[in-house]
Design a protein around this motif. Structure first.
Motif, PDB file in Angstrom:
ATOM      1  N   MET A   1       0.848  -1.187   0.000  1.00 31.70           N
ATOM      2  CA  MET A   1       0.000   0.000   0.000  1.00 31.70           C
ATOM      3  C   MET A   1       0.892   1.248   0.000  1.00 31.70           C
ATOM      4  N   LYS A   2       0.366   2.297  -0.576  1.00 31.16           N
ATOM      5  CA  LYS A   2       1.114   3.549  -0.691  1.00 31.16           C
ATOM      6  C   LYS A   2       0.167   4.701  -0.358  1.00 31.16           C
ATOM      7  N   THR A   3       0.683   5.714   0.325  1.00 27.72           N
ATOM      8  CA  THR A   3      -0.104   6.914   0.606  1.00 27.72           C
ATOM      9  C   THR A   3       0.542   8.085  -0.124  1.00 27.72           C
ATOM     10  N   THR A   4      -0.275   8.777  -0.921  1.00 28.60           N
ATOM     11  CA  THR A   4       0.193   9.960  -1.627  1.00 28.60           C
ATOM     12  C   THR A   4      -0.678  11.138  -1.240  1.00 28.60           C
ATOM     13  N   ILE A   5      -0.034  12.293  -1.065  1.00 24.29           N
ATOM     14  CA  ILE A   5      -0.750  13.536  -0.769  1.00 24.29           C
ATOM     15  C   ILE A   5      -0.746  14.377  -2.038  1.00 24.29           C
ATOM     16  N   PHE A   6      -1.932  14.730  -2.500  1.00 26.77           N
ATOM     17  CA  PHE A   6      -2.092  15.550  -3.700  1.00 26.77           C
ATOM     18  C   PHE A   6      -2.499  16.954  -3.279  1.00 26.77           C
ATOM     19  N   LYS A   7      -1.725  17.964  -3.665  1.00 27.03           N
ATOM     20  CA  LYS A   7      -2.094  19.358  -3.418  1.00 27.03           C
ATOM     21  C   LYS A   7      -3.002  19.787  -4.571  1.00 27.03           C
ATOM     22  N   ILE A   8      -4.139  20.395  -4.239  1.00 28.70           N
ATOM     23  CA  ILE A   8      -5.172  20.662  -5.239  1.00 28.70           C
ATOM     24  C   ILE A   8      -5.540  22.139  -5.291  1.00 28.70           C
ATOM     25  N   ASP A   9      -5.589  22.681  -6.500  1.00 33.13           N
ATOM     26  CA  ASP A   9      -6.064  24.048  -6.752  1.00 33.13           C
ATOM     27  C   ASP A   9      -7.496  23.983  -7.267  1.00 33.13           C
ATOM     28  N   GLY A  10      -8.287  24.988  -6.912  1.00 33.75           N
ATOM     29  CA  GLY A  10      -9.620  25.116  -7.494  1.00 33.75           C
ATOM     30  C   GLY A  10     -10.763  24.729  -6.588  1.00 33.75           C
ATOM     31  N   MET A  11     -10.458  24.226  -5.386  1.00 32.98           N
ATOM     32  CA  MET A  11     -11.547  23.903  -4.456  1.00 32.98           C
ATOM     33  C   MET A  11     -12.045  25.196  -3.824  1.00 32.98           C
ATOM     34  N   ASN A  12     -13.367  25.368  -3.832  1.00 34.24           N
ATOM     35  CA  ASN A  12     -13.966  26.583  -3.271  1.00 34.24           C
ATOM     36  C   ASN A  12     -14.729  26.343  -1.974  1.00 34.24           C
ATOM     37  N   CYS A  13     -14.997  25.078  -1.662  1.00 32.24           N
ATOM     38  CA  CYS A  13     -15.823  24.787  -0.484  1.00 32.24           C
ATOM     39  C   CYS A  13     -15.671  23.317  -0.093  1.00 32.24           C
ATOM     40  N   ASP A  14     -16.297  22.950   1.018  1.00 35.59           N
ATOM     41  CA  ASP A  14     -16.269  21.560   1.464  1.00 35.59           C
ATOM     42  C   ASP A  14     -16.961  20.650   0.454  1.00 35.59           C
ATOM     43  N   GLY A  15     -17.929  21.171  -0.277  1.00 33.62           N
ATOM     44  CA  GLY A  15     -18.615  20.382  -1.300  1.00 33.62           C
ATOM     45  C   GLY A  15     -17.655  19.934  -2.388  1.00 33.62           C
ATOM     46  N   CYS A  16     -16.710  20.795  -2.745  1.00 35.96           N
ATOM     47  CA  CYS A  16     -15.681  20.434  -3.730  1.00 35.96           C
ATOM     48  C   CYS A  16     -14.861  19.254  -3.208  1.00 35.96           C
ATOM     49  N   ALA A  17     -14.460  19.332  -1.946  1.00 31.07           N
ATOM     50  CA  ALA A  17     -13.671  18.266  -1.336  1.00 31.07           C
ATOM     51  C   ALA A  17     -14.465  16.959  -1.315  1.00 31.07           C
ATOM     52  N   GLU A  18     -15.760  17.034  -1.011  1.00 29.14           N
ATOM     53  CA  GLU A  18     -16.611  15.841  -0.983  1.00 29.14           C
ATOM     54  C   GLU A  18     -16.738  15.225  -2.371  1.00 29.14           C
ATOM     55  N   THR A  19     -16.835  16.064  -3.404  1.00 32.82           N
ATOM     56  CA  THR A  19     -16.917  15.572  -4.782  1.00 32.82           C
ATOM     57  C   THR A  19     -15.662  14.789  -5.134  1.00 32.82           C
ATOM     58  N   ILE A  20     -14.501  15.368  -4.840  1.00 28.94           N
ATOM     59  CA  ILE A  20     -13.231  14.707  -5.138  1.00 28.94           C
ATOM     60  C   ILE A  20     -13.124  13.396  -4.362  1.00 28.94           C
ATOM     61  N   GLN A  21     -13.471  13.437  -3.090  1.00 22.84           N
ATOM     62  CA  GLN A  21     -13.360  12.242  -2.248  1.00 22.84           C
ATOM     63  C   GLN A  21     -14.238  11.116  -2.778  1.00 22.84           C
ATOM     64  N   SER A  22     -15.465  11.428  -3.177  1.00 23.92           N
ATOM     65  CA  SER A  22     -16.358  10.373  -3.664  1.00 23.92           C
ATOM     66  C   SER A  22     -15.848   9.778  -4.975  1.00 23.92           C
ATOM     67  N   LEU A  23     -15.250  10.597  -5.845  1.00 26.92           N
ATOM     68  CA  LEU A  23     -14.689  10.085  -7.097  1.00 26.92           C
ATOM     69  C   LEU A  23     -13.517   9.141  -6.835  1.00 26.92           C
ATOM     70  N   ILE A  24     -12.645   9.529  -5.927  1.00 22.30           N
ATOM     71  CA  ILE A  24     -11.456   8.721  -5.632  1.00 22.30           C
ATOM     72  C   ILE A  24     -11.848   7.414  -4.947  1.00 22.30           C
ATOM     73  N   GLU A  25     -12.774   7.488  -3.990  1.00 23.64           N
ATOM     74  CA  GLU A  25     -13.139   6.297  -3.223  1.00 23.64           C
ATOM     75  C   GLU A  25     -13.788   5.214  -4.083  1.00 23.64           C
ATOM     76  N   LYS A  26     -14.379   5.599  -5.205  1.00 29.09           N
ATOM     77  CA  LYS A  26     -15.030   4.621  -6.086  1.00 29.09           C
ATOM     78  C   LYS A  26     -14.025   3.841  -6.937  1.00 29.09           C
ATOM     79  N   GLU A  27     -12.801   4.329  -7.023  1.00 27.99           N
ATOM     80  CA  GLU A  27     -11.797   3.711  -7.878  1.00 27.99           C
ATOM     81  C   GLU A  27     -11.283   2.407  -7.256  1.00 27.99           C
ATOM     82  N   PRO A  28     -11.323   1.300  -8.020  1.00 32.16           N
ATOM     83  CA  PRO A  28     -10.770   0.037  -7.493  1.00 32.16           C
ATOM     84  C   PRO A  28      -9.287   0.201  -7.148  1.00 32.16           C
ATOM     85  N   GLY A  29      -8.911  -0.341  -6.000  1.00 35.66           N
ATOM     86  CA  GLY A  29      -7.522  -0.244  -5.554  1.00 35.66           C
ATOM     87  C   GLY A  29      -7.301   0.839  -4.521  1.00 35.66           C
ATOM     88  N   VAL A  30      -8.289   1.726  -4.363  1.00 35.34           N
ATOM     89  CA  VAL A  30      -8.179   2.789  -3.351  1.00 35.34           C
ATOM     90  C   VAL A  30      -8.739   2.257  -2.035  1.00 35.34           C
TER      91      VAL A  30
END
Length: 76
Positions: free
Chosen positions: A1-30
């Motif tokens: 297993m590997k942990t990577t930290i991604f620095k992200i531009d363009g998030m305006n609110c917690d909703g943006c963070a939730e959108t990104i999190q839900s997309l990543i969590e659906k990916e097999p292997g995450v």
């Protein structure tokens, strides 16, 4: 297993963070994803044999965000 930290531009609110999190969590292997609007970053634990870091960048950038840096987190 590997942990990577991604620095992200363009998030305006917690909703943006939730959108990104839900997309990543659906990916097999995450195993776990934690996205913080306040810190403007995503911390992702994943199996590099199942999903490539580049695929995670694509998932983050698909809705219009931008990964400006990434680093491997130290093993815990």
């Amino acid at each position: 297993m590997k942990t990577t930290i991604f620095k992200i531009d363009g998030m305006n609110c917690d909703g943006c963070a939730e959108t990104i999190q839900s997309l990543i969590e659906k990916e097999p292997g995450v195993r776990m994803a934690s996205v913080s609007f306040a810190e403007r970053q995503a911390r992702v634990l994943f199996d590099p044999q199942s999903v490539l870091e580049g695929r995670l960048v694509d998932l983050i950038e698909k809705p219009g965000f931008r990964v400006v840096a990434r680093e491997t987190a130290p093993a815990q």
